[in-house]
Motif scaffolding. Structure first.
Motif, short mmCIF file in Angstrom:
data_model
loop_
_atom_site.label_atom_id
_atom_site.label_comp_id
_atom_site.label_asym_id
_atom_site.label_seq_id
_atom_site.Cartn_x
_atom_site.Cartn_y
_atom_site.Cartn_z
N LYS A 291 1.35 -0.48 0.30
CA LYS A 291 0.11 0.52 0.42
C LYS A 291 0.84 1.53 -0.43
CE LYS A 291 -4.05 -2.44 0.72
NZ LYS A 291 -3.97 -3.27 -0.31
N PHE A 292 0.62 2.14 -0.63
CA PHE A 292 1.55 4.14 -1.28
C PHE A 292 0.19 4.28 0.15
CE2 PHE A 292 2.89 7.55 -2.44
CZ PHE A 292 4.31 7.13 -2.30
N GLN A 293 1.39 4.72 1.46
CA GLN A 293 0.67 5.17 2.31
C GLN A 293 1.90 6.28 2.66
OE1 GLN A 293 -0.06 2.75 5.89
NE2 GLN A 293 -1.96 1.84 4.70
N ASP A 294 2.12 8.03 2.68
CA ASP A 294 2.63 8.56 3.62
C ASP A 294 2.93 8.83 2.45
OD1 ASP A 294 0.27 9.62 5.48
OD2 ASP A 294 1.31 8.24 6.72
N GLY A 295 3.60 8.99 0.78
CA GLY A 295 4.29 8.47 0.48
C GLY A 295 5.62 7.60 0.61
N LYS A 296 4.80 7.06 1.26
CA LYS A 296 6.36 5.21 1.51
C LYS A 296 5.33 4.27 1.27
CE LYS A 296 6.44 4.60 5.12
NZ LYS A 296 7.38 4.79 6.94
N TRP A 297 6.16 3.22 -0.08
CA TRP A 297 5.64 1.62 0.11
C TRP A 297 5.32 1.42 1.63
CZ3 TRP A 297 2.20 0.84 -4.04
CH2 TRP A 297 1.66 1.58 -4.86
N VAL A 298 3.83 0.97 1.94
CA VAL A 298 3.92 -0.78 2.93
C VAL A 298 4.06 -2.14 2.38
CG1 VAL A 298 3.04 -0.53 5.85
CG2 VAL A 298 3.35 1.71 4.42
N SER A 299 4.43 -2.34 3.23
CA SER A 299 4.35 -3.76 2.80
C SER A 299 3.46 -4.71 3.72
CB SER A 299 5.74 -4.62 2.87
OG SER A 299 5.79 -5.16 4.68
N PRO A 300 2.97 -5.65 2.83
CA PRO A 300 1.83 -6.28 3.29
C PRO A 300 1.60 -7.33 4.74
CG PRO A 300 2.53 -7.43 1.69
CD PRO A 300 3.14 -6.45 1.81
N GLU A 301 1.57 -7.12 5.85
CA GLU A 301 1.75 -7.64 7.24
C GLU A 301 1.24 -8.84 7.72
OE1 GLU A 301 0.50 -6.47 11.71
OE2 GLU A 301 0.78 -4.89 10.20
N TRP A 302 2.58 -9.70 8.02
CA TRP A 302 2.49 -10.85 7.71
C TRP A 302 1.74 -11.98 9.31
CZ3 TRP A 302 2.38 -13.76 3.34
CH2 TRP A 302 3.06 -13.50 2.56
N VAL A 303 0.84 -12.45 9.54
CA VAL A 303 0.41 -12.16 10.63
C VAL A 303 0.78 -13.83 11.45
CG1 VAL A 303 -1.47 -10.61 11.02
CG2 VAL A 303 -1.45 -13.10 9.75
N ALA A 304 1.35 -14.64 10.37
CA ALA A 304 1.64 -15.50 11.03
C ALA A 304 2.78 -17.04 9.34
CB ALA A 304 1.07 -17.32 11.09
N ILE A 305 3.73 -17.60 9.88
CA ILE A 305 4.71 -18.39 8.74
C ILE A 305 4.18 -19.46 9.29
CG2 ILE A 305 6.40 -19.05 7.30
CD1 ILE A 305 6.65 -16.02 7.47
N GLU A 306 3.47 -20.58 9.17
CA GLU A 306 3.35 -21.90 9.58
C GLU A 306 3.26 -23.60 8.80
OE1 GLU A 306 -0.90 -20.33 12.45
OE2 GLU A 306 -0.99 -21.28 10.28
N LYS A 307 3.49 -24.14 9.23
CA LYS A 307 4.12 -25.48 8.71
C LYS A 307 3.01 -26.46 8.91
CE LYS A 307 7.20 -28.91 8.18
NZ LYS A 307 8.84 -29.93 8.07
N HIS A 308 1.78 -26.43 7.90
CA HIS A 308 1.41 -27.32 8.36
C HIS A 308 1.20 -29.22 7.51
CE1 HIS A 308 -1.92 -24.79 9.60
NE2 HIS A 308 -0.73 -23.99 9.35
N SER A 309 -0.15 -30.02 7.54
CA SER A 309 0.25 -31.54 7.03
C SER A 309 -1.04 -32.18 6.70
CB SER A 309 1.72 -32.41 7.60
OG SER A 309 0.57 -32.30 9.13
N VAL A 310 -0.97 -32.67 5.82
CA VAL A 310 -2.27 -33.33 5.68
C VAL A 310 -2.01 -35.48 5.45
CG1 VAL A 310 -2.57 -32.90 3.00
CG2 VAL A 310 -4.39 -33.51 4.62
N THR A 311 -3.23 -35.66 6.08
CA THR A 311 -2.58 -37.28 5.94
C THR A 311 -3.94 -37.52 4.72
OG1 THR A 311 -2.15 -37.04 8.01
CG2 THR A 311 -3.43 -39.49 7.20
N MET A 312 -3.48 -38.59 3.80
CA MET A 312 -4.00 -38.95 2.47
C MET A 312 -4.00 -40.51 3.01
SD MET A 312 -2.25 -36.43 -0.08
CE MET A 312 -2.62 -37.57 -1.25
N GLY A 313 -5.61 -41.05 2.72
CA GLY A 313 -5.84 -42.19 2.04
C GLY A 313 -5.11 -42.26 0.58
N VAL A 314 -3.85 -43.11 0.70
CA VAL A 314 -4.51 -42.95 -0.98
C VAL A 314 -2.83 -44.62 -0.59
CG1 VAL A 314 -2.81 -42.80 -3.35
CG2 VAL A 314 -4.22 -40.57 -1.53
#
Length: 89
Positions: free
Chosen positions: A66-89
């Motif tokens: 976002k361009f705010q007050d004359g500068k570019w502001v990066s998106p605010e990350w709220v989490a970086i997570e590691k997830h997994s899923v179990t598949m019945g294959v």
């Protein structure tokens, strides 16, 4: 111009892979520090090239900045997570 970005780094075999989020620029190196340096160079070249061809503002807007007050502001990350899923294959 100053642009912040969040970096995610992981290891693939003997290489460290660094990903600049949300710009979606990646690089790698044989060490953690080498991957960081290579990524910073890649991001710099990506942004300079975008500025040179006149697409920098569009790219930043599309990637959540976002361009705010004359500068570019990066998106605010709220989490970086590691997830997994179990598949019945």
């Amino acid at each position: 111009m100053h642009i912040d970005y969040t970096v995610q780094i992981w290891k693939e075999g003997s290489q460290f892979v660094a990903h600049a989020m949300p710009l979606d620029v990646m690089s790698s190196g044989p060490t953690l520090e080498a991957a960081r340096i290579a990524l910073d160079e890649a991001v710099h070249l990506f942004l300079v090239t975008a500025a040179d061809i006149g697409t920098l503002d569009e790219i930043l807007q599309e990637t959540g900045y976002k361009f705010q007050d004359g500068k570019w502001v990066s998106p605010e990350w709220v989490a970086i997570e590691k997830h997994s899923v179990t598949m019945g294959v």
